[in-house]
Write a protein that holds these residues in place. Sequence first.
Motif, PDB file in Angstrom:
ATOM      1  N   GLY A 100       0.817  -1.216   0.000  1.00 27.09           N
ATOM      2  CA  GLY A 100       0.000   0.000   0.000  1.00 27.09           C
ATOM      3  C   GLY A 100       0.843   1.255   0.000  1.00 27.09           C
ATOM      4  N   LEU A 101       1.912   1.257   0.794  1.00 25.46           N
ATOM      5  CA  LEU A 101       2.809   2.410   0.821  1.00 25.46           C
ATOM      6  C   LEU A 101       3.517   2.602  -0.513  1.00 25.46           C
ATOM      7  CD1 LEU A 101       4.399   2.119   4.380  1.00 25.46           C
ATOM      8  CD2 LEU A 101       2.777   3.835   3.568  1.00 25.46           C
ATOM      9  N   ALA A 102       3.960   1.495  -1.122  1.00 27.65           N
ATOM     10  CA  ALA A 102       4.640   1.586  -2.416  1.00 27.65           C
ATOM     11  C   ALA A 102       3.685   2.104  -3.490  1.00 27.65           C
ATOM     12  CB  ALA A 102       5.204   0.226  -2.816  1.00 27.65           C
ATOM     13  N   LEU A 103       2.460   1.622  -3.482  1.00 28.01           N
ATOM     14  CA  LEU A 103       1.468   2.070  -4.454  1.00 28.01           C
ATOM     15  C   LEU A 103       1.131   3.549  -4.238  1.00 28.01           C
ATOM     16  CD1 LEU A 103      -0.266   1.043  -6.786  1.00 28.01           C
ATOM     17  CD2 LEU A 103      -2.053   0.532  -5.128  1.00 28.01           C
ATOM     18  N   GLY A 104       0.991   3.953  -3.013  1.00 32.58           N
ATOM     19  CA  GLY A 104       0.730   5.367  -2.706  1.00 32.58           C
ATOM     20  C   GLY A 104       1.872   6.260  -3.133  1.00 32.58           C
ATOM     21  N   ALA A 105       3.110   5.813  -2.901  1.00 36.77           N
ATOM     22  CA  ALA A 105       4.272   6.598  -3.309  1.00 36.77           C
ATOM     23  C   ALA A 105       4.347   6.708  -4.830  1.00 36.77           C
ATOM     24  CB  ALA A 105       5.548   5.970  -2.761  1.00 36.77           C
ATOM     25  N   ALA A 106       3.989   5.632  -5.534  1.00 36.82           N
ATOM     26  CA  ALA A 106       3.991   5.666  -7.002  1.00 36.82           C
ATOM     27  C   ALA A 106       2.958   6.658  -7.521  1.00 36.82           C
ATOM     28  CB  ALA A 106       3.732   4.274  -7.563  1.00 36.82           C
ATOM     29  N   PHE A 107       1.768   6.632  -6.942  1.00 43.36           N
ATOM     30  CA  PHE A 107       0.736   7.584  -7.357  1.00 43.36           C
ATOM     31  C   PHE A 107       1.146   9.023  -7.033  1.00 43.36           C
ATOM     32  CE2 PHE A 107      -2.614   4.122  -7.288  1.00 43.36           C
ATOM     33  CZ  PHE A 107      -2.786   4.148  -8.663  1.00 43.36           C
ATOM     34  N   ALA A 108       1.727   9.243  -5.877  1.00 44.15           N
ATOM     35  CA  ALA A 108       2.171  10.588  -5.510  1.00 44.15           C
ATOM     36  C   ALA A 108       3.264  11.071  -6.463  1.00 44.15           C
ATOM     37  CB  ALA A 108       2.671  10.597  -4.070  1.00 44.15           C
TER      38      ALA A 108
ATOM     39  N   TYR B  50       4.939  14.544 -10.939  1.00 43.02           N
ATOM     40  CA  TYR B  50       5.520  14.629 -12.281  1.00 43.02           C
ATOM     41  C   TYR B  50       4.576  15.353 -13.241  1.00 43.02           C
ATOM     42  CZ  TYR B  50       6.852  13.208 -16.984  1.00 43.02           C
ATOM     43  OH  TYR B  50       7.166  13.221 -18.309  1.00 43.02           O
ATOM     44  N   LEU B  51       3.313  14.965 -13.220  1.00 50.20           N
ATOM     45  CA  LEU B  51       2.351  15.606 -14.115  1.00 50.20           C
ATOM     46  C   LEU B  51       2.136  17.069 -13.754  1.00 50.20           C
ATOM     47  CD1 LEU B  51      -0.281  12.754 -14.466  1.00 50.20           C
ATOM     48  CD2 LEU B  51       1.381  13.522 -16.171  1.00 50.20           C
TER      49      LEU B  51
END
Length: 78
Positions: free
Chosen positions: A17-25, A30-31
């Motif tokens: 969950g933390l890795a997925l949240g960091a990827a989304f953040a 970036y965008l």
Amino acid sequence: MKNPFKKHDSSGKLLAGLALGAAFAGAIVYLYIKRKADIDAAAAELKEHAQDYLKEKRKTAKKIKTDVNELADVIHHS
């Protein structure tokens, strides 16, 4: 029957969950930075031409010179 005293290890789900949240953040940041650069470039281009209208307007604009006593007449005639 489940043992209520047995500890369940959910650290794998937490890390995922933390890795997925960091990827989304990271994707959002970036965008945002990419879009901000595009917006800044467009704003700079518009800022260059913002004064063009005023330069053309100054050629035909006349200053109205009135005294304080004449202001009431100017307001009522407009």
